[in-house]
Scaffold this motif. Sequence first.
Motif, PDB file in Angstrom:
ATOM      1  N   PRO A  23       0.823  -1.213   0.000  1.00  0.00           N
ATOM      2  CA  PRO A  23       0.000   0.000   0.000  1.00  0.00           C
ATOM      3  C   PRO A  23       0.855   1.259   0.000  1.00  0.00           C
ATOM      4  O   PRO A  23       1.744   1.422   0.837  1.00  0.00           O
ATOM      5  CB  PRO A  23      -0.810  -0.127   1.298  1.00  0.00           C
ATOM      6  N   MET A  24       0.601   2.122  -0.968  1.00  0.00           N
ATOM      7  CA  MET A  24       1.325   3.388  -1.094  1.00  0.00           C
ATOM      8  C   MET A  24       0.320   4.491  -1.388  1.00  0.00           C
ATOM      9  O   MET A  24      -0.408   4.436  -2.386  1.00  0.00           O
ATOM     10  CB  MET A  24       2.362   3.321  -2.225  1.00  0.00           C
ATOM     11  N   ALA A  25       0.272   5.490  -0.534  1.00  0.00           N
ATOM     12  CA  ALA A  25      -0.684   6.581  -0.711  1.00  0.00           C
ATOM     13  C   ALA A  25      -0.415   7.335  -2.009  1.00  0.00           C
ATOM     14  O   ALA A  25       0.719   7.740  -2.279  1.00  0.00           O
ATOM     15  CB  ALA A  25      -0.612   7.540   0.469  1.00  0.00           C
ATOM     16  N   THR A  26      -1.446   7.514  -2.815  1.00  0.00           N
ATOM     17  CA  THR A  26      -1.303   8.221  -4.085  1.00  0.00           C
ATOM     18  C   THR A  26      -1.901   9.627  -4.048  1.00  0.00           C
ATOM     19  O   THR A  26      -1.509  10.480  -4.842  1.00  0.00           O
ATOM     20  CB  THR A  26      -2.002   7.450  -5.223  1.00  0.00           C
ATOM     21  N   GLY A  27      -2.883   9.844  -3.169  1.00  0.00           N
ATOM     22  CA  GLY A  27      -3.567  11.133  -3.138  1.00  0.00           C
ATOM     23  C   GLY A  27      -4.430  11.370  -4.368  1.00  0.00           C
ATOM     24  O   GLY A  27      -4.770  12.513  -4.677  1.00  0.00           O
ATOM     25  N   LYS A  28      -4.798  10.284  -5.050  1.00  0.00           N
ATOM     26  CA  LYS A  28      -5.531  10.413  -6.310  1.00  0.00           C
ATOM     27  C   LYS A  28      -7.049  10.320  -6.156  1.00  0.00           C
ATOM     28  O   LYS A  28      -7.778  10.353  -7.138  1.00  0.00           O
ATOM     29  CB  LYS A  28      -5.057   9.337  -7.300  1.00  0.00           C
ATOM     30  N   SER A  29      -7.542  10.197  -4.930  1.00  0.00           N
ATOM     31  CA  SER A  29      -8.998  10.111  -4.768  1.00  0.00           C
ATOM     32  C   SER A  29      -9.639  11.476  -5.028  1.00  0.00           C
ATOM     33  O   SER A  29      -8.981  12.514  -4.962  1.00  0.00           O
ATOM     34  CB  SER A  29      -9.361   9.640  -3.358  1.00  0.00           C
ATOM     35  N   ASP A  30     -10.925  11.444  -5.321  1.00  0.00           N
ATOM     36  CA  ASP A  30     -11.696  12.668  -5.513  1.00  0.00           C
ATOM     37  C   ASP A  30     -12.526  12.886  -4.259  1.00  0.00           C
ATOM     38  O   ASP A  30     -13.633  12.372  -4.139  1.00  0.00           O
ATOM     39  CB  ASP A  30     -12.584  12.526  -6.748  1.00  0.00           C
ATOM     40  N   ASN A  31     -11.947  13.601  -3.290  1.00  0.00           N
ATOM     41  CA  ASN A  31     -12.604  13.831  -1.996  1.00  0.00           C
ATOM     42  C   ASN A  31     -13.038  12.505  -1.360  1.00  0.00           C
ATOM     43  O   ASN A  31     -14.148  12.357  -0.863  1.00  0.00           O
ATOM     44  CB  ASN A  31     -13.805  14.759  -2.151  1.00  0.00           C
ATOM     45  N   GLY A  32     -12.131  11.537  -1.396  1.00  0.00           N
ATOM     46  CA  GLY A  32     -12.392  10.229  -0.812  1.00  0.00           C
ATOM     47  C   GLY A  32     -12.945   9.211  -1.780  1.00  0.00           C
ATOM     48  O   GLY A  32     -12.879   8.001  -1.523  1.00  0.00           O
ATOM     49  N   MET A  33     -13.517   9.667  -2.888  1.00  0.00           N
ATOM     50  CA  MET A  33     -14.139   8.768  -3.858  1.00  0.00           C
ATOM     51  C   MET A  33     -13.098   8.241  -4.844  1.00  0.00           C
ATOM     52  O   MET A  33     -12.095   8.893  -5.132  1.00  0.00           O
ATOM     53  CB  MET A  33     -15.241   9.508  -4.619  1.00  0.00           C
TER      54      MET A  33
END
Length: 332
Positions: A23-33
């Motif tokens: 698991p590596m955080a991408t920050g690619k979600s759209d406000n969590g979605m």
Amino acid sequence: MSYLIKALDNCKLSLNNRLIFPPMATGKSDNGMVSQEMLDYYNEKSKGGYISLIIIEHSYITPQGRASEGQLSIAEDCNMEGLKKLAEVIHKNNSKAIMQINHAGSATNIDATGGYENVGPSAIINPRTKSDVPKELNKEEIKEIVETFKTAAKRVKDAGFDGVEIHSAHSYLLNQFYSPITNKRTDEYGGDVLGRIKIHLEVIKAVKEAVGNEFPVLLRLGACDYMKGGTKIEDSKIAALEFQKAGVDILDISGGLCGYTVPGRSKEQGYFSEITEAIKEVVSIPVILTGGIIDAQAAENLLSSGKADLIGVGRAVFRDSMWARNAIESCL
């Protein structure tokens, strides 16, 4: 036969090789979605099925436990359609998919949580994030958090993933309970190792109640803090055995309050190997090793020498999506 391409079939999660994308955080979600950018990213990383198991980046189980603005959410039913698409994308590429569920605890701030205050096992500033002094959780609040883990795990299963991973590393909430640096409680949730993992055992039990005994449950353990007064290998051997008894199917080893690296050893490939080797002495379930592995031969050597059962390669695959294909083909 190469250890890297050897199948893993001695647990509930049958894998065609020993290579994991951690698991590596991408920050690619759209406000969590789940966003299209996130779907494209995991499609690219899993293409060809050369990585047997993709563990999706940590996802928050409640807004109070949200670590950052771009973090993925497993806290709302409204995200289920996107999560189903995410599982389908990875399955289409012939890889297995796990979701990692998490509560940030004191490792967040009110901007990320939308106004919720920091919480933790004790009113101690998180030594990694240096956030505000957290509110010490009472027993009723602990029970509520255990329930949110349970609900999140059920969403993971309903979305079609192959298993769920409980996050207790990198200075997040469960790791805060595990570390004597951040856990100074005098009740049953503090004290020795068995007290400090009481919440873990409650979360494991709740998760298994939600998903059933046949659904794989992983746990990522921040096994050592590498700080004065912090957790050590002997603590983690005790904890690992208790987690196995509680029904965890795979242990995923990383760092504790120090984060995902080991101070002074960041250039060493497999720098958590001394911990995974020690834990393998006391458990019979598979153990995942990550940490600075960039060469296929290094991965092969770590497996053949018995340091771990599965190898996680993150940053090398993040930089080069063909890394896994090249590594597997070099072993054939």
